[in-house]
Design a protein around this motif. Structure first.
Motif, PDB file in Angstrom:
ATOM      1  N   PRO A 153      -0.465  -5.207  40.416  1.00 49.56           N
ATOM      2  CA  PRO A 153       0.383  -5.427  41.593  1.00 49.56           C
ATOM      3  C   PRO A 153       0.053  -4.449  42.727  1.00 49.56           C
ATOM      4  O   PRO A 153      -0.228  -3.277  42.488  1.00 49.56           O
ATOM      5  CB  PRO A 153       1.796  -5.184  41.053  1.00 49.56           C
ATOM      6  CG  PRO A 153       1.704  -5.509  39.595  1.00 49.56           C
ATOM      7  CD  PRO A 153       0.329  -5.034  39.186  1.00 49.56           C
ATOM      8  N   GLN A 154       0.102  -4.949  43.948  1.00 48.82           N
ATOM      9  CA  GLN A 154      -0.258  -4.128  45.100  1.00 48.82           C
ATOM     10  C   GLN A 154       0.653  -2.918  45.225  1.00 48.82           C
ATOM     11  O   GLN A 154       0.215  -1.827  45.620  1.00 48.82           O
ATOM     12  CB  GLN A 154      -0.177  -4.977  46.377  1.00 48.82           C
ATOM     13  CG  GLN A 154      -0.759  -4.292  47.607  1.00 48.82           C
ATOM     14  CD  GLN A 154      -2.246  -3.969  47.449  1.00 48.82           C
ATOM     15  OE1 GLN A 154      -3.013  -4.789  46.950  1.00 48.82           O
ATOM     16  NE2 GLN A 154      -2.656  -2.774  47.887  1.00 48.82           N
ATOM     17  N   GLY A 155       1.920  -3.079  44.886  1.00 43.73           N
ATOM     18  CA  GLY A 155       2.832  -1.952  44.955  1.00 43.73           C
ATOM     19  C   GLY A 155       2.443  -0.823  44.014  1.00 43.73           C
ATOM     20  O   GLY A 155       2.629   0.359  44.328  1.00 43.73           O
ATOM     21  N   ASP A 156       1.903  -1.183  42.848  1.00 41.06           N
ATOM     22  CA  ASP A 156       1.469  -0.161  41.887  1.00 41.06           C
ATOM     23  C   ASP A 156       0.216   0.558  42.380  1.00 41.06           C
ATOM     24  O   ASP A 156       0.059   1.767  42.167  1.00 41.06           O
ATOM     25  CB  ASP A 156       1.202  -0.811  40.520  1.00 41.06           C
ATOM     26  CG  ASP A 156       2.473  -1.362  39.893  1.00 41.06           C
ATOM     27  OD1 ASP A 156       3.562  -0.878  40.243  1.00 41.06           O
ATOM     28  OD2 ASP A 156       2.387  -2.291  39.064  1.00 41.06           O
ATOM     29  N   ILE A 157      -0.661  -0.184  43.058  1.00 41.38           N
ATOM     30  CA  ILE A 157      -1.839   0.446  43.651  1.00 41.38           C
ATOM     31  C   ILE A 157      -1.416   1.444  44.723  1.00 41.38           C
ATOM     32  O   ILE A 157      -1.921   2.571  44.793  1.00 41.38           O
ATOM     33  CB  ILE A 157      -2.776  -0.622  44.243  1.00 41.38           C
ATOM     34  CG1 ILE A 157      -3.331  -1.525  43.128  1.00 41.38           C
ATOM     35  CG2 ILE A 157      -3.920   0.024  45.026  1.00 41.38           C
ATOM     36  CD1 ILE A 157      -4.127  -2.712  43.637  1.00 41.38           C
ATOM     37  N   GLY A 158      -0.452   1.046  45.546  1.00 43.74           N
ATOM     38  CA  GLY A 158       0.041   1.939  46.586  1.00 43.74           C
ATOM     39  C   GLY A 158       0.685   3.185  46.013  1.00 43.74           C
ATOM     40  O   GLY A 158       0.524   4.284  46.569  1.00 43.74           O
ATOM     41  N   LEU A 214      -3.192  11.752  32.084  1.00 48.36           N
ATOM     42  CA  LEU A 214      -2.234  10.650  32.134  1.00 48.36           C
ATOM     43  C   LEU A 214      -1.087  10.962  31.178  1.00 48.36           C
ATOM     44  O   LEU A 214      -1.283  11.027  29.965  1.00 48.36           O
ATOM     45  CB  LEU A 214      -2.921   9.337  31.735  1.00 48.36           C
ATOM     46  CG  LEU A 214      -2.030   8.137  31.447  1.00 48.36           C
ATOM     47  CD1 LEU A 214      -1.160   7.808  32.647  1.00 48.36           C
ATOM     48  CD2 LEU A 214      -2.873   6.934  31.042  1.00 48.36           C
ATOM     49  N   GLN A 215       0.094  11.157  31.731  1.00 49.98           N
ATOM     50  CA  GLN A 215       1.248  11.481  30.890  1.00 49.98           C
ATOM     51  C   GLN A 215       2.126  10.256  30.717  1.00 49.98           C
ATOM     52  O   GLN A 215       2.517   9.600  31.678  1.00 49.98           O
ATOM     53  CB  GLN A 215       2.078  12.615  31.477  1.00 49.98           C
ATOM     54  CG  GLN A 215       3.293  12.958  30.609  1.00 49.98           C
ATOM     55  CD  GLN A 215       3.985  14.221  31.056  1.00 49.98           C
ATOM     56  OE1 GLN A 215       3.341  15.201  31.413  1.00 49.98           O
ATOM     57  NE2 GLN A 215       5.313  14.215  31.051  1.00 49.98           N
ATOM     58  N   GLN A 216       2.432   9.973  29.459  1.00 52.72           N
ATOM     59  CA  GLN A 216       3.383   8.947  29.071  1.00 52.72           C
ATOM     60  C   GLN A 216       4.324   9.562  28.038  1.00 52.72           C
ATOM     61  O   GLN A 216       4.061  10.654  27.525  1.00 52.72           O
ATOM     62  CB  GLN A 216       2.645   7.725  28.510  1.00 52.72           C
ATOM     63  CG  GLN A 216       1.922   6.902  29.567  1.00 52.72           C
ATOM     64  CD  GLN A 216       2.890   6.218  30.527  1.00 52.72           C
ATOM     65  OE1 GLN A 216       3.475   5.190  30.221  1.00 52.72           O
ATOM     66  NE2 GLN A 216       3.083   6.818  31.703  1.00 52.72           N
ATOM     67  N   ARG A 237       2.264  10.846  36.183  1.00 55.02           N
ATOM     68  CA  ARG A 237       3.189  10.211  35.240  1.00 55.02           C
ATOM     69  C   ARG A 237       3.564   8.816  35.731  1.00 55.02           C
ATOM     70  O   ARG A 237       4.607   8.633  36.381  1.00 55.02           O
ATOM     71  CB  ARG A 237       4.441  11.067  35.071  1.00 55.02           C
ATOM     72  CG  ARG A 237       4.169  12.519  34.664  1.00 55.02           C
ATOM     73  CD  ARG A 237       5.444  13.345  34.718  1.00 55.02           C
ATOM     74  NE  ARG A 237       5.219  14.739  34.335  1.00 55.02           N
ATOM     75  CZ  ARG A 237       4.785  15.695  35.150  1.00 55.02           C
ATOM     76  NH1 ARG A 237       4.502  15.380  36.429  1.00 55.02           N
ATOM     77  NH2 ARG A 237       4.607  16.929  34.723  1.00 55.02           N
ATOM     78  N   PRO A 238       2.771   7.798  35.453  1.00 53.85           N
ATOM     79  CA  PRO A 238       3.120   6.436  35.870  1.00 53.85           C
ATOM     80  C   PRO A 238       4.387   5.942  35.180  1.00 53.85           C
ATOM     81  O   PRO A 238       4.718   6.355  34.068  1.00 53.85           O
ATOM     82  CB  PRO A 238       1.902   5.616  35.437  1.00 53.85           C
ATOM     83  CG  PRO A 238       0.793   6.612  35.274  1.00 53.85           C
ATOM     84  CD  PRO A 238       1.459   7.861  34.800  1.00 53.85           C
ATOM     85  N   ASP A 239       5.084   5.033  35.852  1.00 58.03           N
ATOM     86  CA  ASP A 239       6.335   4.487  35.325  1.00 58.03           C
ATOM     87  C   ASP A 239       6.165   3.151  34.617  1.00 58.03           C
ATOM     88  O   ASP A 239       7.082   2.700  33.925  1.00 58.03           O
ATOM     89  CB  ASP A 239       7.349   4.307  36.469  1.00 58.03           C
ATOM     90  CG  ASP A 239       7.761   5.630  37.089  1.00 58.03           C
ATOM     91  OD1 ASP A 239       7.880   6.618  36.350  1.00 58.03           O
ATOM     92  OD2 ASP A 239       7.959   5.660  38.321  1.00 58.03           O
ATOM     93  N   ASN A 240       5.041   2.481  34.817  1.00 56.20           N
ATOM     94  CA  ASN A 240       4.858   1.169  34.206  1.00 56.20           C
ATOM     95  C   ASN A 240       3.371   0.888  34.008  1.00 56.20           C
ATOM     96  O   ASN A 240       2.511   1.673  34.451  1.00 56.20           O
ATOM     97  CB  ASN A 240       5.512   0.075  35.056  1.00 56.20           C
ATOM     98  CG  ASN A 240       4.959   0.042  36.476  1.00 56.20           C
ATOM     99  OD1 ASN A 240       3.760  -0.121  36.698  1.00 56.20           O
ATOM    100  ND2 ASN A 240       5.843   0.204  37.468  1.00 56.20           N
ATOM    101  N   LEU A 241       3.070  -0.214  33.353  1.00 58.66           N
ATOM    102  CA  LEU A 241       1.676  -0.507  33.018  1.00 58.66           C
ATOM    103  C   LEU A 241       0.840  -0.811  34.254  1.00 58.66           C
ATOM    104  O   LEU A 241      -0.356  -0.523  34.286  1.00 58.66           O
ATOM    105  CB  LEU A 241       1.599  -1.673  32.027  1.00 58.66           C
ATOM    106  CG  LEU A 241       0.246  -1.811  31.332  1.00 58.66           C
ATOM    107  CD1 LEU A 241       0.065  -0.722  30.278  1.00 58.66           C
ATOM    108  CD2 LEU A 241       0.081  -3.184  30.694  1.00 58.66           C
ATOM    109  N   ILE A 244      -0.272   2.483  35.551  1.00 61.94           N
ATOM    110  CA  ILE A 244      -1.322   3.025  34.682  1.00 61.94           C
ATOM    111  C   ILE A 244      -2.646   2.332  34.975  1.00 61.94           C
ATOM    112  O   ILE A 244      -3.701   2.973  35.090  1.00 61.94           O
ATOM    113  CB  ILE A 244      -0.939   2.852  33.195  1.00 61.94           C
ATOM    114  CG1 ILE A 244       0.309   3.664  32.867  1.00 61.94           C
ATOM    115  CG2 ILE A 244      -2.097   3.281  32.293  1.00 61.94           C
ATOM    116  CD1 ILE A 244       0.850   3.414  31.467  1.00 61.94           C
ATOM    117  N   ALA A 245      -2.616   1.009  35.107  1.00 63.54           N
ATOM    118  CA  ALA A 245      -3.838   0.250  35.382  1.00 63.54           C
ATOM    119  C   ALA A 245      -4.452   0.675  36.708  1.00 63.54           C
ATOM    120  O   ALA A 245      -5.676   0.832  36.826  1.00 63.54           O
ATOM    121  CB  ALA A 245      -3.539  -1.246  35.383  1.00 63.54           C
ATOM    122  N   ALA A 246      -3.628   0.867  37.723  1.00 68.80           N
ATOM    123  CA  ALA A 246      -4.143   1.296  39.024  1.00 68.80           C
ATOM    124  C   ALA A 246      -4.772   2.677  38.932  1.00 68.80           C
ATOM    125  O   ALA A 246      -5.801   2.951  39.576  1.00 68.80           O
ATOM    126  CB  ALA A 246      -3.014   1.284  40.059  1.00 68.80           C
TER     127      ALA A 246
END
Length: 321
Positions: A153-158, A214-216, A237-241, A244-246
């Motif tokens: 998703p573009q929002g996750d890239i941002g 990468l912290q999860q 620390r990403p909040d969703n997959l 993480i993918a971005a």
């Protein structure tokens, strides 16, 4: 056409099933595809290009008669025409028979042979994406298995771009490290002191290249221990997959244990070095001839990731062995 797939296992298994679903959508572009997955694996479909809906279901010993009956009710209500199942247990095979779905496809086995309309040989020693793709044989879809493809998703890239800017990581890229745990029965991670040795070697050889941890939730303790010993490391620390993918997509190199993170590296065609315990790289990574050495696996001789020597990892990183 209404299509249902039953895919037990974690996020890694869902990502490895993506090519099968992608092929279905390519051939039947108007198909509505739903999947039945473990509740913890629903997160995988944030980056799916083709799945319309997910149905959480606790496969195996965690399910109850009520769970089973509820799933049967949901499947009956949606009037699916085709179902693919990666399961081989009696309860699931019976459920699919009772569902009335006209075309029911799974692997050969006593329960599936009795209750499904078509079965294929199970070949668990091959690359898992190919194994899942074999389920399309009874639909006469015999073309080669496509590569794993995801939609970030573009929002996750941002969000990731904002994190990189905050951490002052420039256009030179970065090395991303995911310290575990491994997708193996022992759930073993690579020791923090080994990651510290790897990080220090990178800093000595490539002092201008940022190193990102990468912290999860499953890696919080390891990341804390590593960062205490190498405080110059960046932590994100990403909040969703999708996030993480971005983050994986922007890396020059991904170092990870055998996990959903290494599968994201494959899906995004990022140079990936994965550490394996109980699983074999041939089952989790695409064949070498198809990847030009972009994805490399290091296997522990003891089936424990922790027993892989740091020197072995570094020799692969720097192409010295």
């Amino acid at each position: 056409m209404q299509v249902l797939a039953l895919v037990p296992g974690g996020i890694s298994e869902q990502l490895l099933f993506f090519p099968t679903l992608e092929h279905l959508k390519q051939v039947f572009p108007k198909a509505d595809i739903s999947v039945v997955v473990e509740p913890a694996a629903v997160a995988a479909y944030r980056v799916s290009k083709v799945v319309k809906s997910t149905i959480p279901y606790p496969f195996g010993k965690n399910n109850s008669p009520a769970d089973w009956a509820n799933l049967l009710g949901v499947v009956r209500d949606r009037e699916y025409e085709v179902v693919l199942t990666a399961t081989q247990d009696w309860a699931t095979a019976l459920l699919l028979w009772l569902s009335g779905i006209p075309t029911r496809i799974g692997y050969q086995g006593s329960a599936n042979n009795l209750f499904l309309t078509a079965t294929v040989p199970d070949k668990p020693q091959q690359y898992a994406a190919f194994r899942y793709h074999d389920l399309l044989g009874p639909l006469d879809l015999v073309e080669p298995c496509p590569e794993i493809a995801i939609n970030v998703p573009q929002g996750d890239i941002g969000w990731v771009q904002g994190q990189l800017q905050t951490q002052e990581i420039g256009d030179q890229g970065y090395v991303l490290m995911y310290p575990g745990p491994a997708d193996s029965p022992a759930k073993d991670a690579y020791p923090a002191e080994n990651w510290v040795a790897i990080a220090q070697d990178f800093q000595r050889r490539q002092p201008g290249l940022p190193l990102v941890l990468l912290q999860q939730p499953e890696t919080a303790e390891a990341v804390k221990a590593i960062a205490q010993m190498v405080p110059s490391l960046k932590i994100i620390r990403p909040d969703n997959l999708g996030q993480i993918a971005a983050l994986v997509a922007g890396a020059n190199l991904l170092l990870a244990t055998d996990s959903y993170v290494s599968e994201l590296g494959v899906a995004l065609s990022v140079f990936t070095l994965a550490l394996f315990g109980a699983n074999a790289p041939a089952v989790r990574l695409p064949p070498v001839e198809d990847t030009e050495q972009r994805f490399l696996g290091i296997t522990s001789t003891t089936n424990q990731v922790a027993d892989i020597a740091v020197d072995t990892v570094l020799s692969k990183v720097w192409g010295e062995g």
